[in-house]
Design a protein around this motif. Structure first.
Motif, short mmCIF file in Angstrom:
data_model
loop_
_atom_site.label_atom_id
_atom_site.label_comp_id
_atom_site.label_asym_id
_atom_site.label_seq_id
_atom_site.Cartn_x
_atom_site.Cartn_y
_atom_site.Cartn_z
N ASP A 230 26.18 -6.92 -2.46
CA ASP A 230 26.25 -6.25 -1.15
C ASP A 230 25.33 -4.86 -0.86
N TRP A 231 24.81 -4.30 0.32
CA TRP A 231 24.19 -3.17 0.34
C TRP A 231 24.86 -1.68 -0.33
N VAL A 232 26.33 -2.00 0.73
CA VAL A 232 27.38 -0.94 0.25
C VAL A 232 27.84 -0.80 -1.47
N LYS A 233 27.05 -1.65 -1.75
CA LYS A 233 27.62 -1.40 -3.20
C LYS A 233 26.96 -2.00 -4.42
N LEU A 234 26.31 -1.76 -3.66
CA LEU A 234 24.22 -1.78 -4.66
C LEU A 234 24.25 -1.16 -6.23
N ASP A 235 24.27 -0.05 -5.55
CA ASP A 235 24.35 1.04 -6.83
C ASP A 235 25.40 0.26 -7.74
N LYS A 236 26.10 0.30 -7.21
CA LYS A 236 27.11 -0.15 -8.36
C LYS A 236 27.24 -1.27 -9.09
N GLN A 237 26.25 -2.64 -8.48
CA GLN A 237 26.68 -3.82 -8.56
C GLN A 237 24.70 -4.34 -9.27
N LEU A 238 23.80 -3.68 -9.24
CA LEU A 238 23.27 -3.07 -9.96
C LEU A 238 22.82 -2.18 -11.24
N GLY A 239 24.20 -1.78 -11.51
CA GLY A 239 24.62 -0.95 -12.74
C GLY A 239 23.82 0.63 -12.66
N GLU A 240 22.84 0.68 -14.43
CA GLU A 240 22.07 1.34 -14.79
C GLU A 240 21.37 1.35 -14.02
N GLN A 241 20.28 0.32 -13.04
CA GLN A 241 18.85 0.22 -12.63
C GLN A 241 18.54 1.29 -11.57
N ARG A 242 17.74 2.15 -11.59
CA ARG A 242 17.54 2.83 -10.78
C ARG A 242 15.78 2.37 -10.14
N PHE A 243 15.51 2.98 -8.73
CA PHE A 243 14.50 2.50 -8.29
C PHE A 243 13.11 3.44 -7.65
N ASP A 244 11.80 3.28 -8.05
CA ASP A 244 10.90 4.21 -7.67
C ASP A 244 11.06 4.00 -5.87
N ALA A 245 10.83 2.43 -5.98
CA ALA A 245 10.81 2.44 -4.03
C ALA A 245 12.42 1.20 -3.65
N LEU A 246 12.34 1.06 -2.37
CA LEU A 246 13.40 0.41 -2.18
C LEU A 246 13.59 -0.18 -0.87
N GLN B 79 0.59 -1.23 0.12
CA GLN B 79 0.04 -0.49 0.25
C GLN B 79 0.93 1.42 0.12
N LEU B 80 2.21 1.33 0.58
CA LEU B 80 2.93 2.18 0.13
C LEU B 80 4.04 2.60 -0.81
N ALA B 81 3.81 1.45 -0.73
CA ALA B 81 4.22 1.53 -2.52
C ALA B 81 3.63 2.01 -3.57
N LYS B 82 2.52 1.66 -3.25
CA LYS B 82 1.12 1.82 -4.86
C LYS B 82 0.77 4.05 -4.53
N ASN B 83 0.72 3.73 -3.29
CA ASN B 83 0.31 4.95 -2.92
C ASN B 83 1.62 6.41 -3.30
N ALA B 84 2.82 6.11 -3.10
CA ALA B 84 3.14 6.37 -3.18
C ALA B 84 3.85 6.29 -5.48
N GLY B 85 3.47 5.96 -5.92
CA GLY B 85 2.88 6.11 -6.99
C GLY B 85 4.16 5.28 -7.08
N ALA B 86 4.79 3.81 -7.22
CA ALA B 86 5.97 3.07 -6.99
C ALA B 86 5.54 1.92 -7.60
N ARG B 87 6.19 2.02 -9.19
CA ARG B 87 6.25 0.84 -9.69
C ARG B 87 6.95 -0.48 -10.11
N GLU B 88 8.68 0.68 -9.89
CA GLU B 88 9.73 -0.66 -9.48
C GLU B 88 10.61 -0.31 -8.34
N VAL B 89 10.02 -1.95 -7.58
CA VAL B 89 11.02 -1.78 -6.14
C VAL B 89 11.84 -2.66 -5.94
#
Ligand code: SAM
Length: 254
Positions: free
Chosen positions: A104-120, A42-52
């Motif tokens: 691993d959280w500390v390297k998360l953004d690098k390990q996921l490459g270009e992918q960015r999310f609406d909610a985490l 509900q929280l994610a959807k209320n914030a308009g998130a699609r990619e989580v």
């Protein structure tokens, strides 16, 4: 089975294949689904998130429920054992993820490459596994970078304030609701919460955690650049700081 007395050094190394096999008995999927009542979806959807992204997917409880609700979910975890169980559970339940990856959280953004999310989401009292302030700061920074502008983070933790200040007194109605499973702190001080989990067949395990205070986590979020930090206690707001088992913190990347 003997107690697994675990080192605090490698936070997800604590999840041995043995313990991972018992994790779903601890989670108690039915009880936990009932207690959460679709709160995160509900929280994610209320914030308009699609990619989580569920960045501490464990055996998949939240990732699978988020995906079942129609969100496009990436499931990651630092533990190969946990991620393998998430994939197996998803397969059995006919749930598909956008992507799964050991990260691993500390390297998360690098390990996921270009992918960015609406909610985490980082749930189930996971963030407690980091023992160094610097590691928590770096993980928050990576979470921030993994979100799109306007993106939302949801991170939860046990109510360590009340455990430290008044002693442990869980209602055991939320999160880890498995029938006949006993979860309690075998050791508790301001530097360490060593939880013991006893299963009906006699198996027992321990996990070492850092007792995160509520205000500290809110400040960590703000220091990383998140804004509008809102807290819930056992999924409700406002809440009694001293009498909830778990705290959910929600914030946004501006
Ligand atoms: N969210 C799941 C749940 O609620 O059942 C799992 C919770 S379990 C308490 C914590 C999870 O965080 C484990 O699966 C562990 O492997 C993962 N974890 C701990 N430290 C991590 C890190 N630095 N990077 C990625 N995952 C980590």
């Amino acid at each position: 089975m003997s107690i697994q007395n675990l080192d605090t050094g490698n936070q997800y190394g604590q999840y041995t294949t043995d313990f991972v096999d018992y994790w779903d008995d601890l989670v108690g999927w039915e009880g936990r689904t009932a207690s959460e009542g679709g709160f995160y979806e509900q929280l994610a959807k209320n914030a308009g998130a699609r990619e989580v992204a569920d960045v501490a997917c464990g055996t998949g409880f939240n990732a699978i429920n988020l995906a079942k609700s129609g969100l496009v979910v990436t499931a990651t975890d630092g533990s190969e054992n946990m991620l393998a169980k998430t994939r197996e559970n998803a397969r059995q339940m006919g749930v598909t993820f956008a992507h799964t990856q050991v990260a691993d959280w500390v390297k998360l953004d690098k390990q996921l490459g270009e992918q960015r999310f609406d909610a985490l989401v980082c749930l189930g009292n996971s963030f407690t596994h980091l023992f160094e302030h610097e590691a928590r700061r770096d993980a928050m920074e990576a979470f921030y970078k993994a979100l799109r502008p306007g993106g939302m983070i949801i991170l939860d933790h046990r109510n360590y304030d009340s455990m430290l200040d008044q002693g442990y007194n869980s209602k055991h109605q939320h999160y880890y609701t498995g029938k006949g499973v006993d979860a309690y702190p075998a050791e508790l001080n301001r530097y360490l919460a060593r939880f013991e989990y006893k299963f009906p067949d006699g198996a027992h395990f321990q996990l070492n955690m850092y007792p995160l205070r509520q205000d500290y986590v809110s400040h960590l979020l703000e220091d990383a650049g998140f804004i509008n930090v809102t807290r819930y206690g056992d999924f409700a707001k406002p809440y009694d700081r001293e009498n909830v088992d778990f705290v959910q913190q929600v914030a946004y990347r501006p």
